[in-house]
Design an enzyme around this catalytic site. Structure first.
Site, PDB file in Angstrom:
ATOM      1  N   SER A  69      -6.132   4.309   4.337  1.00  0.00           N
ATOM      2  CA  SER A  69      -5.846   3.133   2.955  1.00  0.00           C
ATOM      3  C   SER A  69      -6.880   2.519   2.389  1.00  0.00           C
ATOM      4  CB  SER A  69      -4.069   2.436   3.378  1.00  0.00           C
ATOM      5  OG  SER A  69      -3.881   1.404   3.221  1.00  0.00           O
ATOM      6  N   LYS A 110      -0.025   3.321  -3.335  1.00  0.00           N
ATOM      7  CA  LYS A 110      -0.884   4.849  -2.346  1.00  0.00           C
ATOM      8  C   LYS A 110      -0.404   6.086  -2.672  1.00  0.00           C
ATOM      9  CE  LYS A 110      -4.296   1.518  -0.706  1.00  0.00           C
ATOM     10  NZ  LYS A 110      -4.828   1.166   0.146  1.00  0.00           N
ATOM     11  N   LYS A 146       3.721   6.639   4.576  1.00  0.00           N
ATOM     12  CA  LYS A 146       2.424   5.690   4.407  1.00  0.00           C
ATOM     13  C   LYS A 146       2.980   4.065   4.801  1.00  0.00           C
ATOM     14  CE  LYS A 146      -1.500   4.292   2.945  1.00  0.00           C
ATOM     15  NZ  LYS A 146      -1.617   2.741   3.613  1.00  0.00           N
ATOM     16  N   SER A 166       0.752  -1.173   0.508  1.00  0.00           N
ATOM     17  CA  SER A 166       0.031   0.165   0.021  1.00  0.00           C
ATOM     18  C   SER A 166       0.723   1.372   0.185  1.00  0.00           C
ATOM     19  CB  SER A 166      -0.596  -0.289   0.688  1.00  0.00           C
ATOM     20  OG  SER A 166      -2.049  -0.671   1.145  1.00  0.00           O
TER      21      SER A 166
END
Length: 421
Positions: A121, A69, A227, A66
């Protein structure tokens, strides 16, 4: 008798050489314990100078999960209109993994989708963004890949979707992600969103307070983003930025087996990075070499040094500007271009070429003359001793005499020093 005497001398020389090599090291900044990490791949970088302060398999191809992102959100901010109203599709509604529970047909601003993507997320938010900007995940993924290659300058990253769910061709490296993260954090809107700890979320089917999934953003004031991620194939991934007096750090860790390990690795690297500070030489600064040639910086130079460490500049006659530390080691190099800029007095050389950081002089300067000599003597001694043993062994077999076996002492390698960085 002579042979025995010679072997004793050579054995002592050999012992001395081995001991010297074990304790010899080039002086670099200061003695530091080696940073031991759980993550398979990692990097610590000065966000402003680009100097790599630590790396572990930084160029190894890995799955990002993730932290993908980061670029999905940045593209929405930079190339979309955050006030746009996005209608959520059935495809987005049925996204796998972490979601912000968007409903099919729900109308949401693009900015809200970016917040749901980066703070919580949300994979559904990522798909909605992709479809809004490019009509499909595939088309948006191509935009993502083209952007990071053309705008950021990375070379080992390919995106196949906007959220990081498993795809064998969806890959990056720790180094590429550090560059992408540093680039993204230059955007103030992105920086504000990834640094948000909590956000009230009112949706068609879900009213809640989103809490940032990056635990260090919640726990540490010096951590400014960005993140986290996880899939079975990627393991636990983490991209982080942190600021201390004098330096901004980017830390990327990939493929830890447990989230605790990813955070432990990151905090170790943060504390390690806080030993350094970013320094700048302003644009317009003039340098004169020993032949009287002048060189002028057209833009500021940024580099990294140990905190509290003095540094000096040295300009060679070929226009190579070297930043040197207290041990007179080159820690940063900048090559002035060779073309002349005409002035009324004498040639002045402008600065359009990039600089080259060298935070670890040992790696670039080679082993040095002393170590080469020591290795040569060591290997010579080994060869001589091996030859003498061979001759002695042959003589034993020829005369078939029983003799007391030779006992060679074993010297334990305790290695009591701390490895240099």
């Amino acid at each position: 008798m002579f042979r025995s005497f010679l072997m004793n001398i050579l054995k002592n020389i050999l012992l001395f050489m081995i001991t010297s090599l074990l304790f010899y090291s080039s002086p670099i900044y200061a003695d530091e314990d080696e940073v031991e990490l759980y993550s398979e791949s990692a990097i610590l970088m000065d966000a402003n100078s680009g100097v790599i302060l630590y790396e572990k398999q930084k160029d190894k191809e890995m799955y990002p999960a993730s932290i993908t992102k980061i670029i999905s959100g940045l593209l929405a901010i930079k190339e979309g209109n955050l006030d746009d109203i996005v209608t959520v599709s059935q495809n987005a509604r049925e996204a796998e993994g972490t979601r912000v529970y968007l409903e099919e047909g729900e109308e949401v601003t693009l900015k809200k989708l970016v917040q749901g993507l980066l703070i919580n997320s949300g994979n559904d938010a990522g798909i909605a963004i992709a479809e809004h900007l490019d009509g499909s995940e595939e088309a948006f993924a191509k935009r993502m890949t083209d952007f990071v290659r053309n705008e950021v300058g990375v070379t080992n990253t390919t995106f196949k979707n906007p959220h990081g769910l498993p795809d064998p061709d969806h890959v990056t490296t720790a180094y590429d992600m550090a560059l992408i993260t540093a680039y993204a954090m230059e955007n103030q809107t992105f920086r504000e969103i990834v640094g948000t700890r909590e956000l009230k979320w009112v949706g068609e089917s879900w009213d809640t307070t989103l809490r940032n999934h990056h635990q260090l953003v919640l726990q540490r004031d010096d951590v400014t983003g960005v993140k986290n991620g996880y899939t079975d194939d990627a393991g636990f991934t983490l991209s982080t930025t942190a600021e201390d007096d004098g330096i901004e750090l980017v830390i990327v860790t990939l493929n830890a087996e447990h989230p605790r390990h990813a955070y432990m690795d990151t905090e170790r690297l943060i504390e390690y990075g806080y030993q350094y500070q970013t320094e700048t030489i302003s644009s317009g600064e003039e340098f004169t070499d020993e032949e009287g040639e002048q060189y002028v910086l057209d833009e500021a130079l940024t580099f990294t040094v140990k905190k509290g460490q003095d540094w000096t500049t040295e300009i060679a006659t070929d226009g190579l500007l070297s930043i040197r530390n207290e041990a007179d080691e080159s820690i940063f190099e900048y090559q002035f271009p060779t073309e002349e800029i005409t002035t009324d007095d004498k040639p002045v050389y402008g600065s359009t070429a990039g600089g080259k950081a060298n935070p670890n002089p040992k790696d670039s300067d080679g082993p040095g003359l002393l170590r080469i000599i020591m290795y040569t003597l060591l290997f010579s001694s080994i060869l001589i001793i091996a030859s003498l043993f061979f001759i002695r062994f042959k003589k034993k077999r020829t005369i078939k005499q029983e003799q007391t076996p030779i006992v060679i002492e074993t010297y334990k390698d305790h290695r009591p020093w701390r490895k240099n960085w």
